[in-house]
Enzyme design. Structure first.
Site, PDB file in Angstrom:
ATOM      1  N   THR A 169       0.874  -1.108   0.042  1.00 64.75           N
ATOM      2  CA  THR A 169       0.046  -0.048   0.019  1.00 64.75           C
ATOM      3  C   THR A 169       0.783   1.187  -0.062  1.00 64.75           C
ATOM      4  O   THR A 169       2.176   1.150   0.586  1.00 64.75           O
ATOM      5  CB  THR A 169      -0.776   0.137   1.216  1.00 64.75           C
ATOM      6  OG1 THR A 169      -1.844  -1.036   1.010  1.00 64.75           O
ATOM      7  CG2 THR A 169      -1.622   1.172   1.322  1.00 64.75           C
ATOM      8  N   ASP A 200      -8.669  -1.502   5.676  1.00 64.90           N
ATOM      9  CA  ASP A 200      -8.479  -0.050   6.431  1.00 64.90           C
ATOM     10  C   ASP A 200      -8.130   1.175   5.564  1.00 64.90           C
ATOM     11  O   ASP A 200      -8.613   2.211   6.151  1.00 64.90           O
ATOM     12  CB  ASP A 200      -7.250  -0.114   7.412  1.00 64.90           C
ATOM     13  CG  ASP A 200      -5.787  -0.527   6.675  1.00 64.90           C
ATOM     14  OD1 ASP A 200      -6.122  -1.347   5.729  1.00 64.90           O
ATOM     15  OD2 ASP A 200      -5.121   0.114   7.044  1.00 64.90           O
TER      16      ASP A 200
HETATM   17  N1  ASP Z   1      -3.824  -2.149   4.647  1.00 71.54           N
HETATM   18  C1  ASP Z   1      -4.090  -2.688   3.416  1.00 71.54           C
HETATM   19  C2  ASP Z   1      -5.310  -3.416   3.224  1.00 71.54           C
HETATM   20  O1  ASP Z   1      -5.481  -4.295   4.315  1.00 71.54           O
HETATM   21  C3  ASP Z   1      -3.027  -3.690   2.978  1.00 71.54           C
HETATM   22  C4  ASP Z   1      -1.612  -2.702   2.938  1.00 71.54           C
HETATM   23  O2  ASP Z   1      -1.217  -2.007   3.563  1.00 71.54           O
HETATM   24  O3  ASP Z   1      -0.594  -3.395   2.251  1.00 71.54           O
HETATM   25  O4  ASP Z   1      -6.011  -3.479   2.659  1.00 71.54           O
END
Ligand code: ASP
Length: 299
Positions: A169, A200
């Site tokens: 992300t 999230d």
């Molecule tokens: N937080 C993101 C999710 O759970 C994934 C990530 O941060 O890589 O969708």
């Protein structure tokens, strides 16, 4: 006020051979956007532009290069937030767009709402003339191969902290010359997530938060645990009472102890102090230091 820019490209056990690509991506976002921030763009514009650059980079799980869900499709989530008045825009489960964070920004400024999902978000994107791409434009060979590798694996878990499970992300936090704060986060979510799963990242207070009175934060990591503790808001609230570094460490401690999760975050407090913390093996992030020098890190 000092100007500040800090970005991240995910927190996980990034394999060493992928370090350079992550560092280059972070570096490019900072070296492109920081001069514009110096020249007077707003914090809100800066975080959108920085995230746009990271969304274009196939290294990261955002825009081009995103993970495939269990149906073999890409669904994207994003948020942007304005610390001046707490307004925000978010989108979830959108497809065929390179820049979901810009769609989120348009939700914020052009609608009476804050969050649009799925086909309604898609219709809004069309209505404002945002280019819809062929799905193959966002798809990388790396992610297609990874999808085929994990698709039928009965032991696959999308959230093991200390295995090299990708979690790329992207996010950005900025303070502009007027002292305004903004934060943005964009993601393809987790690998082999169920179609329709929203993590999230687009959830206010979880994936990002910005409040001129306290601070601004963008997070990354295992979404189901980050949501439990509203990680970004938890850190911003803490910034009111303690220094930026301690607030970031506190956030990760809450994530681990109460959320039983893992991840990382970047932030800037209302005084312009940077902060970051993570409990994964590595995080890719970078900032422009007080002398104006770009610092990119992966560890
Ligand atoms: N937080 C993101 C999710 O759970 C994934 C990530 O941060 O890589 O969708």
């Amino acid at each position: 006020m000092p100007i500040r820019l800090i970005v991240h490209g995910g927190a996980w056990s990034i394999p060493d051979e992928m370090d350079a690509a992550h560092l280059n991506g972070v570096q490019k976002a900072l070296e492109t956007v920081y001069p514009a921030l110096q020249a007077g763009i707003s914090a809100l514009q800066a975080v959108e532009q920085a995230v746009n650059i990271l969304e274009e980079d196939p290294t990261f799980d955002a825009g081009r290069g995103a993970f495939l869900n269990d149906q073999g499709e890409i669904e994207l989530d994003a948020i942007i937030m304005d610390g001046r008045d707490l307004s925000f825009g978010a989108v979830a489960a959108v497809q065929n767009l390179l820049h979901p964070v810009s769609l989120a920004q348009q939700v914020m400024v052009k609608t009476d709402h804050s969050m649009l999902v799925g086909k309604g978000a898609q219709a809004f994107a069309r209505a404002i003339g945002m280019e819809e791409l062929d799905p193959t434009v966002l798809l990388t060979e790396r992610e297609l191969a990874y999808y085929h590798q994990i698709k039928e694996d009965p032991n696959f878990k999308s959230h093991h902290p200390f295995e090299p499970l990708p979690s790329d992300t992207v996010g950005a936090v900025a303070m502009d010359k007027d002292g305004n704060l903004a934060a943005a986060t964009s993601t393809g979510g987790t690998p082999r997530k169920m179609a329709g799963r929203v993590g999230d990242s687009p959830i206010i207070g979880a994936g990002a938060y910005a409040d001129n009175q306290t601070g601004a934060v963008s997070t990354t990591g295992w979404g189901e645990s980050i949501m439990k503790v509203l990680l970004a808001k938890t850190v911003c609230d803490r910034m009111e009472h303690t220094n930026a570094e301690e607030a970031a460490r506190f956030g990760v401690q809450v994530l681990r102890e109460k959320g039983k999760g893992y991840g990382g975050l970047i932030g800037v407090n209302a005084q312009g102090d940077y902060s970051f913390a993570y409990n994964t093996e590595k995080m890719a992030w970078g900032w422009v230091d007080t002398r104006g020098t770009i610092q990119a890190r992966i560890k």
